[in-house]
Structures are given as C-alpha cells and as structure tokens.
Design a protein around this motif. Structure first.
Motif, PDB file in Angstrom:
ATOM      1  N   ILE B  33       8.580   5.655  20.895  1.00 17.26           N
ATOM      2  CA  ILE B  33       8.974   4.370  20.310  1.00 17.26           C
ATOM      3  C   ILE B  33       7.730   3.642  19.796  1.00 17.26           C
ATOM      4  CG2 ILE B  33      10.023   2.101  20.776  1.00 17.26           C
ATOM      5  CD1 ILE B  33      11.837   3.526  22.855  1.00 17.26           C
ATOM      6  N   ARG B  42      11.215   2.027  12.153  1.00 15.42           N
ATOM      7  CA  ARG B  42      12.154   1.342  13.042  1.00 15.42           C
ATOM      8  C   ARG B  42      12.676   2.335  14.066  1.00 15.42           C
ATOM      9  NH1 ARG B  42      15.872  -2.595  12.001  1.00 15.42           N
ATOM     10  NH2 ARG B  42      17.583  -1.231  12.565  1.00 15.42           N
ATOM     11  N   VAL B  43      13.144   1.834  15.197  1.00 13.82           N
ATOM     12  CA  VAL B  43      13.813   2.693  16.169  1.00 13.82           C
ATOM     13  C   VAL B  43      15.148   2.045  16.464  1.00 13.82           C
ATOM     14  CG1 VAL B  43      13.714   3.753  18.452  1.00 13.82           C
ATOM     15  CG2 VAL B  43      11.599   3.388  17.168  1.00 13.82           C
ATOM     16  N   GLU B  44      16.231   2.744  16.125  1.00 12.91           N
ATOM     17  CA  GLU B  44      17.546   2.146  16.279  1.00 12.91           C
ATOM     18  C   GLU B  44      18.344   2.903  17.331  1.00 12.91           C
ATOM     19  OE1 GLU B  44      19.388   0.948  12.535  1.00 12.91           O
ATOM     20  OE2 GLU B  44      21.286   1.630  13.399  1.00 12.91           O
ATOM     21  N   LEU B  45      18.640   2.216  18.427  1.00  9.62           N
ATOM     22  CA  LEU B  45      19.383   2.832  19.516  1.00  9.62           C
ATOM     23  C   LEU B  45      20.708   2.091  19.656  1.00  9.62           C
ATOM     24  CD1 LEU B  45      16.262   3.092  21.841  1.00  9.62           C
ATOM     25  CD2 LEU B  45      17.289   4.938  20.502  1.00  9.62           C
ATOM     26  N   ARG B  46      21.718   2.586  18.951  1.00  3.61           N
ATOM     27  CA  ARG B  46      23.037   1.945  18.900  1.00  3.61           C
ATOM     28  C   ARG B  46      23.542   1.544  20.268  1.00  3.61           C
ATOM     29  NH1 ARG B  46      25.602   3.210  13.856  1.00  3.61           N
ATOM     30  NH2 ARG B  46      23.982   2.379  12.508  1.00  3.61           N
ATOM     31  N   PHE B  48      22.289  -0.283  22.406  1.00  2.00           N
ATOM     32  CA  PHE B  48      21.196  -0.772  23.244  1.00  2.00           C
ATOM     33  C   PHE B  48      20.389  -1.823  22.482  1.00  2.00           C
ATOM     34  CE2 PHE B  48      16.883  -0.590  24.970  1.00  2.00           C
ATOM     35  CZ  PHE B  48      17.133  -0.754  26.328  1.00  2.00           C
ATOM     36  N   PHE B  51      14.231  -1.579  17.695  1.00  2.75           N
ATOM     37  CA  PHE B  51      12.844  -2.029  17.640  1.00  2.75           C
ATOM     38  C   PHE B  51      12.381  -1.969  16.187  1.00  2.75           C
ATOM     39  CE2 PHE B  51      13.424  -0.188  21.829  1.00  2.75           C
ATOM     40  CZ  PHE B  51      12.766  -1.072  22.677  1.00  2.75           C
ATOM     41  N   PHE B  80      12.268  -6.804  18.977  1.00  2.00           N
ATOM     42  CA  PHE B  80      13.434  -6.104  19.514  1.00  2.00           C
ATOM     43  C   PHE B  80      14.671  -6.954  19.319  1.00  2.00           C
ATOM     44  CE2 PHE B  80      16.394  -5.313  23.082  1.00  2.00           C
ATOM     45  CZ  PHE B  80      16.651  -3.963  22.878  1.00  2.00           C
ATOM     46  N   THR B  82      18.579  -7.109  20.416  1.00  5.44           N
ATOM     47  CA  THR B  82      19.538  -6.535  21.357  1.00  5.44           C
ATOM     48  C   THR B  82      20.770  -6.013  20.634  1.00  5.44           C
ATOM     49  OG1 THR B  82      18.802  -8.262  22.866  1.00  5.44           O
ATOM     50  CG2 THR B  82      20.724  -7.003  23.538  1.00  5.44           C
ATOM     51  N   LEU B  86      25.230  -4.162  24.412  1.00  9.86           N
ATOM     52  CA  LEU B  86      24.446  -4.696  25.533  1.00  9.86           C
ATOM     53  C   LEU B  86      24.535  -6.214  25.600  1.00  9.86           C
ATOM     54  CD1 LEU B  86      22.540  -4.355  27.905  1.00  9.86           C
ATOM     55  CD2 LEU B  86      20.655  -4.020  26.302  1.00  9.86           C
ATOM     56  N   ARG B  89      27.745  -7.017  27.179  1.00 14.05           N
ATOM     57  CA  ARG B  89      27.736  -6.708  28.621  1.00 14.05           C
ATOM     58  C   ARG B  89      26.983  -7.777  29.412  1.00 14.05           C
ATOM     59  NH1 ARG B  89      25.498  -1.210  30.505  1.00 14.05           N
ATOM     60  NH2 ARG B  89      26.199  -2.005  32.505  1.00 14.05           N
ATOM     61  N   LEU B  90      25.949  -8.353  28.828  1.00  9.89           N
ATOM     62  CA  LEU B  90      25.166  -9.380  29.529  1.00  9.89           C
ATOM     63  C   LEU B  90      25.987 -10.631  29.790  1.00  9.89           C
ATOM     64  CD1 LEU B  90      21.795  -9.136  27.580  1.00  9.89           C
ATOM     65  CD2 LEU B  90      22.066  -8.731  30.020  1.00  9.89           C
TER      66      LEU B  90
END
Lengths: 99, 92
Positions: B33, B42-46, B48, B51, B80, B82, B86, B89-90
């Motif tokens: 990352i 970019r880093v895309e973590l669906r 989650f 970044f 980042f 969110t 997520l 869920r928070l």
C-alpha cells in the motif's frame, strides 16, 4: 506518477509471490486481515500499524446541518467516523523521489 | 489493536502457517500500500476504504510564535476515505 489503482487482487498477488501459498489462500488472507482491522474498529478499538499509520474511531456529536441547495435545516445524528493518520515513515516515503 | 496483535490473530486463524510467514504476509500488504502511494497510485479496497495521495501546493506559512514568514514547500500527503460498508458498520 503512474496513476494506477491497486485492488485486493494486486495485494493477493503480492502475498502469493511473497510466500508459497496458493492464489486462493493468498486472497483469503488479504480478506482476513482487512476483516480483523474492520472488526476491531467497529468494536471501537483503534488500530495502530507501526511505520504505516493508525486508524482511529472518532465520535461526532449531532448537529444541525443545512442543505446547501435549499437552505433547509436537516438534523445530523451523532455518529462515529474513521480517520487514518499516516505515520511519519509513510509521509516521508511518499515525499521521497523514488517514484 | 497493534500490528503484532493483528499478526497473532491471523496466525491463530491459520494454524497451518508458520508465525514468521504470517508476519511477512501482514508486512507485505502494508508495504504494498505504501509503495503504491509513493508511486502516486491509489489503493481501492471495496467495502473497507481507499488510500490516495493528495497534492499540497507550496505556501507561505508563519511561525505562530514569532509571526515570521516561512516558505513551506509543496508536498504530497496520504489520504484515506472510509468505504461505504465500513462506514455503515461503524454506526450500527
């Protein structure tokens, strides 16, 4: 600057190359790691990864917001938000000229 | 939770893996990352989050104590956002 987007699949691929696991298992591990981080945050427990950064859960009070288009008042409920604070190591690395 | 605790949890869930391999895997993911961000990717973590890197232009800042002007050079800062799942869920 290459302007590409990394995804879970790219992370799984790098795990696959790092240790001798199957591609499937590598993908599962990436998922478990993200799940553990998310579960901890949902419980309200911050996550600190040294030399990477911290994920912090912040509680926001409710307030009266406004629809900027109509000017109408809308209540904003108290809520929890997640913030990421990058470590100094990450900040330095992103600004170093190794790209 | 800190990194070593995360490693321990993953190691417990995967008793067939050597602890040192779990350490390498967890470190590898965070290194990837950071590496992507330093390339400007970019880093895309669906579900989650994502970044990315934001550019901050150079500006003239001020030493708040003395009021003296100081040049602050342009820099890049990690950011980042969110993910939707997520974030929901928070607040459940």
């Amino acid at each position: 600057m290459s302007n590409q987007t990394l995804t879970r699949a790219d992370l799984a691929e790098s795990v696959y190359e790092e240790v001798g696991l199957s591609r499937n298992e590598s993908a599962d591990l990436v998922e478990s790691i993200l799940d553990e981080i998310a579960d901890s945050l949902v419980k309200g427990d911050n996550v600190k990864i040294s030399s990477f950064g911290s994920f912090l859960v912040r509680s926001k009070n409710g307030r009266v917001g406004r629809n900027p288009k109509t000017g109408e008042e809308v209540p904003i409920e108290p809520r929890r938000v997640l913030v990421f604070r990058p470590s100094q190591v990450m900040k330095d690395q992103i600004n170093s000229d190794n790209s | 939770m800190i990194k070593s605790e995360l490693i321990n949890k993953i190691a417990e869930e995967n008793p067939h893996l050597f602890h040192r391999d779990v350490e390498r895997i967890v470190s590898k993911i965070f290194d990837e990352i950071t590496g992507a961000l330093s390339r400007g990717d970019r880093v895309e973590l669906r579900g989650f989050g994502a970044f990315s890197v934001k550019e901050r232009p150079a500006r003239v800042g001020r030493n708040p104590r003395t009021g003296e002007k100081v040049d602050v050079s342009a820099k890049r800062v990690p950011y980042f956002k969110t993910g939707k799942h997520l974030r929901e869920r928070l607040n459940k």
